[in-house]
Design a protein around this motif. Structure first.
Motif, PDB file in Angstrom:
ATOM      1  N   VAL A 123       0.794  -0.931  -0.099  1.00  0.00           N
ATOM      2  CA  VAL A 123      -0.022   0.128   0.088  1.00  0.00           C
ATOM      3  C   VAL A 123       0.985   1.318  -0.097  1.00  0.00           C
ATOM      4  CG1 VAL A 123      -1.871   1.282   1.140  1.00  0.00           C
ATOM      5  CG2 VAL A 123      -1.872  -1.258   1.229  1.00  0.00           C
ATOM      6  N   ILE A 127      -1.459   6.804   0.904  1.00  0.00           N
ATOM      7  CA  ILE A 127      -2.892   6.505   1.087  1.00  0.00           C
ATOM      8  C   ILE A 127      -3.216   5.554   2.256  1.00  0.00           C
ATOM      9  CG2 ILE A 127      -3.536   6.689  -1.442  1.00  0.00           C
ATOM     10  CD1 ILE A 127      -3.543   3.763  -1.609  1.00  0.00           C
ATOM     11  N   ASP A 130      -5.899   6.972   4.371  1.00  0.00           N
ATOM     12  CA  ASP A 130      -7.314   6.798   3.538  1.00  0.00           C
ATOM     13  C   ASP A 130      -7.748   5.498   3.983  1.00  0.00           C
ATOM     14  OD1 ASP A 130      -7.126   9.251   2.344  1.00  0.00           O
ATOM     15  OD2 ASP A 130      -6.590   8.606   0.641  1.00  0.00           O
ATOM     16  N   PHE A 131      -6.741   4.532   3.856  1.00  0.00           N
ATOM     17  CA  PHE A 131      -7.249   3.050   4.227  1.00  0.00           C
ATOM     18  C   PHE A 131      -7.622   3.030   5.564  1.00  0.00           C
ATOM     19  CE2 PHE A 131      -6.902  -1.282   5.447  1.00  0.00           C
ATOM     20  CZ  PHE A 131      -7.150  -1.984   4.429  1.00  0.00           C
ATOM     21  N   ALA A 153      -6.033  -4.035  -0.365  1.00  0.00           N
ATOM     22  CA  ALA A 153      -6.345  -2.532  -0.779  1.00  0.00           C
ATOM     23  C   ALA A 153      -6.118  -2.550  -2.327  1.00  0.00           C
ATOM     24  CB  ALA A 153      -5.273  -1.737  -0.235  1.00  0.00           C
ATOM     25  N   PHE A 155      -5.984   0.333  -5.399  1.00  0.00           N
ATOM     26  CA  PHE A 155      -5.858   1.706  -5.671  1.00  0.00           C
ATOM     27  C   PHE A 155      -5.497   1.890  -7.281  1.00  0.00           C
ATOM     28  CE2 PHE A 155      -1.910  -0.057  -3.832  1.00  0.00           C
ATOM     29  CZ  PHE A 155      -0.871   0.730  -4.873  1.00  0.00           C
ATOM     30  N   LEU A 171      -7.166   5.539  -3.581  1.00  0.00           N
ATOM     31  CA  LEU A 171      -7.833   4.058  -3.046  1.00  0.00           C
ATOM     32  C   LEU A 171      -9.361   4.121  -3.206  1.00  0.00           C
ATOM     33  CD1 LEU A 171      -6.870   1.739  -0.901  1.00  0.00           C
ATOM     34  CD2 LEU A 171      -7.855   3.210   0.902  1.00  0.00           C
ATOM     35  N   ALA A 174     -10.896  -1.242   0.011  1.00  0.00           N
ATOM     36  CA  ALA A 174     -10.309  -1.564   1.093  1.00  0.00           C
ATOM     37  C   ALA A 174     -11.028  -2.636   1.903  1.00  0.00           C
ATOM     38  CB  ALA A 174     -10.109  -0.271   2.039  1.00  0.00           C
ATOM     39  N   ARG A 187     -15.068   2.617  -2.911  1.00  0.00           N
ATOM     40  CA  ARG A 187     -15.305   4.123  -2.690  1.00  0.00           C
ATOM     41  C   ARG A 187     -16.152   4.374  -4.121  1.00  0.00           C
ATOM     42  NH1 ARG A 187     -12.121   8.545  -1.214  1.00  0.00           N
ATOM     43  NH2 ARG A 187     -10.450   7.166  -0.710  1.00  0.00           N
ATOM     44  N   TRP A 198     -17.575   5.638   1.227  1.00  0.00           N
ATOM     45  CA  TRP A 198     -17.403   4.309   1.420  1.00  0.00           C
ATOM     46  C   TRP A 198     -18.766   3.452   1.455  1.00  0.00           C
ATOM     47  CZ3 TRP A 198     -12.878   2.421  -0.145  1.00  0.00           C
ATOM     48  CH2 TRP A 198     -11.757   3.068  -0.335  1.00  0.00           C
TER      49      TRP A 198
END
Length: 367
Positions: A123, A127, A130-131, A153, A155, A171, A174, A187, A198
């Motif tokens: 990852v 991000i 963000d995760f 993940a 992205f 991202l 997740a 997302r 999300w």
């Protein structure tokens, strides 16, 4: 291609503001350098990022004479300026030529930290936050995860025509699986919505009335209930939860709300009180500082920063004292039911399923 009696040169400047000084250093007249920089800024914008500049020129008794100049950003956005016989500049603009690719990575949590585990799994460090934020309503990443838990993940990364990465990764998927529960999130920006959210695989939003915790990477130093007060020295009801974190750690509004109070208040130190749209109230005490603009009457949205962790007022060290009041009574912030998020329907649900299926197809191919 330079004229037969001319020359060519290529430079890379850190940003648009550096173009005119570099052209001056190369020997062009100030008026010409400023004109080129102005036209280039109009085409490429003033955002940060390197710009590749190639130019053809001739040396004359009056100095360097520009024949042609091409300035491009890494995403392919560019402008070509060509000298006319009357001394003016004709321009041709190039649009960005980007392709986007989805990358899927998987890994296990280690014993060090969530951050190190995510980076080790592939990852991008840009991000990782963000995760973590994707699960802010479902997991307490300080207390509900353990070594061996599985993360995944997905992205998207932009690439230019040369195959070089352009811009920050985004991202879009997740997943976190622990011994107790699993969540897979996508997302998606619903039609007409300003921002993406999300959603789970059924199109249900993860947003709740309140976030699980309003401060990142904090540990609980004191829970809700009766305790021996560390300063007063006698048993006293602790009406909230204390989250210990370094001074300056961001504090966020736990839900959409209106600011009722913001300022210093005796033992509370720097203090903010929010009135939420469902009638609940949340209190944030001992802040190092309250963010500029946070004042009574102001509207804040869930996840918006309102201040920083500190140790003002009656406090033994940097922490956030956080309270939730329902019908005027304090309740345990970690035990309340914050409800369920909205569920997509109709055309929005159909659009979401298309996005979800495309991501799942890529995930299957990466196995």
């Amino acid at each position: 291609m330079a004229a037969p009696d001319g020359k060519s040169s290529t430079i890379v400047v850190p940003g648009i503001v550096d173009l005119a000084p570099n052209l001056l250093a190369a020997g062009f007249a100030r008026a010409d350098a400023d004109a080129v920089a102005r036209r280039t800024a109009a085409a490429l914008g003033v955002k940060s990022g390197e710009i590749r500049v190639s130019f053809d020129y001739r040396t004359t008794p009056d100095g360097l004479h520009l024949e042609q100049l091409t300035a491009t950003r890494s995403d392919g956005t560019g402008i070509t300026l060509t000298a006319r016989s009357d001394g003016s500049l004709a321009e041709t603009r190039q649009v960005a030529q980007l392709s986007r690719k989805l990358r899927i990575v998987r890994g296990e949590l280690d014993a060090q930290s969530f951050y190190s585990s995510a980076v080790a799994a592939g990852v991008s460090d840009a991000i990782v936050s963000d995760f973590a934020n994707a699960f802010q309503f479902d997991f307490d990443l300080q207390r509900e995860v353990a070594p061996g838990d599985i993360i995944e993940a997905g992205f998207e990364q932009g690439y230019n025509s040369a195959g070089e990465e352009v811009g920050a990764p985004v991202l879009v998927y997740a997943s976190l699986s622990t011994a107790a529960k699993s969540r897979a999130l996508y997302r998606f920006r619903a039609p007409g919505e300003a921002q993406a959210e999300w959603f789970d695989s059924n199109g249900r939003s993860t947003r709740r009335a309140l976030m699980r915790t309003p401060v990142e990477a904090a540990r609980i130093s004191s829970g809700f209930g009766m305790r021996d007060h560390p300063i007063l020295g006698y048993a006293k009801m602790h009406r909230g939860t204390d989250f210990a974190a370094p001074t300056g750690t961001p504090i966020y509004a736990s839900g959409d709300a209106t600011v009722v109070f913001a300022g210093p208040k005796g033992a509370n130190g720097n203090f903010v009180k929010l009135h939420h749209d469902n009638g609940w109230e949340t209190l944030y005490l001992h802040m190092n500082r309250i963010l500029a603009g946070v004042a009574p009457g102001m509207r804040v949205v869930q996840g918006q920063q309102i201040g920083e962790v500190g140790t003002t007022g009656r406090s033994t060290g940097p922490h956030l004292h956080y309270e939730v009041h329902i019908d005027g009574q304090p309740v345990n912030p970690l035990s309340i039911d914050t409800g369920t998020g909205r569920t997509l329907s109709g055309k929005a649900l159909a659009a979401f399923r298309s996005v979800r299926n495309a991501i799942d197809t890529q995930r299957a191919a990466a196995e």
